[in-house]
Design a protein around this motif. Sequence first.
Motif, PDB file in Angstrom:
ATOM      1  N   ASP A  72      58.417  27.901  14.705  1.00  0.00           N
ATOM      2  CA  ASP A  72      59.828  27.348  13.969  1.00  0.00           C
ATOM      3  C   ASP A  72      60.168  26.261  13.952  1.00  0.00           C
ATOM      4  N   MET A  73      60.138  25.798  15.341  1.00  0.00           N
ATOM      5  CA  MET A  73      60.525  23.255  15.088  1.00  0.00           C
ATOM      6  C   MET A  73      59.894  22.961  14.326  1.00  0.00           C
ATOM      7  N   MET A  74      58.000  23.405  14.309  1.00  0.00           N
ATOM      8  CA  MET A  74      57.041  22.972  13.941  1.00  0.00           C
ATOM      9  C   MET A  74      57.203  22.519  12.649  1.00  0.00           C
ATOM     10  N   ARG A  75      57.563  23.926  12.046  1.00  0.00           N
ATOM     11  CA  ARG A  75      57.516  24.738  10.242  1.00  0.00           C
ATOM     12  C   ARG A  75      58.776  23.423  10.139  1.00  0.00           C
ATOM     13  N   GLU A  76      60.151  23.678  10.861  1.00  0.00           N
ATOM     14  CA  GLU A  76      60.676  22.311   9.965  1.00  0.00           C
ATOM     15  C   GLU A  76      60.760  20.735  10.402  1.00  0.00           C
ATOM     16  N   ALA A  77      59.817  20.410  11.384  1.00  0.00           N
ATOM     17  CA  ALA A  77      59.463  19.372  11.577  1.00  0.00           C
ATOM     18  C   ALA A  77      58.343  18.815  10.298  1.00  0.00           C
ATOM     19  N   GLY A  78      57.616  19.854   9.454  1.00  0.00           N
ATOM     20  CA  GLY A  78      57.159  19.375   9.141  1.00  0.00           C
ATOM     21  C   GLY A  78      57.492  18.734   7.269  1.00  0.00           C
ATOM     22  N   ASP A  79      58.953  20.158   7.290  1.00  0.00           N
ATOM     23  CA  ASP A  79      59.674  20.342   5.671  1.00  0.00           C
ATOM     24  C   ASP A  79      60.166  18.961   6.372  1.00  0.00           C
ATOM     25  N   ARG A  80      60.334  18.093   7.006  1.00  0.00           N
ATOM     26  CA  ARG A  80      61.381  16.783   7.054  1.00  0.00           C
ATOM     27  C   ARG A  80      60.658  15.718   6.434  1.00  0.00           C
ATOM     28  N   VAL A  81      59.151  15.977   7.408  1.00  0.00           N
ATOM     29  CA  VAL A  81      57.758  14.851   6.818  1.00  0.00           C
ATOM     30  C   VAL A  81      57.869  14.730   5.372  1.00  0.00           C
ATOM     31  N   LYS A  82      57.794  15.778   5.237  1.00  0.00           N
ATOM     32  CA  LYS A  82      57.203  16.086   3.932  1.00  0.00           C
ATOM     33  C   LYS A  82      58.431  16.089   2.689  1.00  0.00           C
ATOM     34  N   ASP A  83      59.437  15.732   2.810  1.00  0.00           N
ATOM     35  CA  ASP A  83      60.489  15.831   2.235  1.00  0.00           C
ATOM     36  C   ASP A  83      60.872  14.633   2.512  1.00  0.00           C
TER      37      ASP A  83
END
Length: 170
Positions: A72-83
């Motif tokens: 779940d934190m990897m997904r949040e981190a991925g969203d952060r990088v993507k954004d």
Amino acid sequence: SALRTLAQKFNVRPEGVVEQVAALEQENKELARQLADKVKSDLAGRLDGGIARTELDGCCLCSARIDGVPMDMMREAGDRVKDKEPRSVVVFMGQTEEGKVQILCMVGAEALKAGYHAGKIVKALAGLVGGGGGGRPDMAQAGGRDCAKIDQALADAEGIVSSSRGGTKK
């Protein structure tokens, strides 16, 4: 009785056991929240300096190995990088934990329009680490068993990402 044993353990009278347990539950929730915040903060710092960026056909590939981070934190981190990435972007992250590999791929809106597909990318990456997975065009995840191959899988990701478009070049 169990109540008396708990009262002695908590050094309270038997009627105070419920209140003591409630206080411990609250303390546990607060400590879990603090730990999650710390992990997120540490992860943000690791990502700020540890993301590898590669240009491919007008798309920015962002990759990182971030061991010890829950999905779940990897997904949040991925969203952060993507954004944070203003260009067409494909983000892929991998980690090993407890003898298992986890891989996440996220594709930004512009990269989706260009034909990149997270499900195809993650399925191919998972095959390299002895696993399987898939997902939507914009986000997919996979697992595997061969932890020794995670770094090679991430290194091979550029070719996999390129082929996920069906070999088309823009």
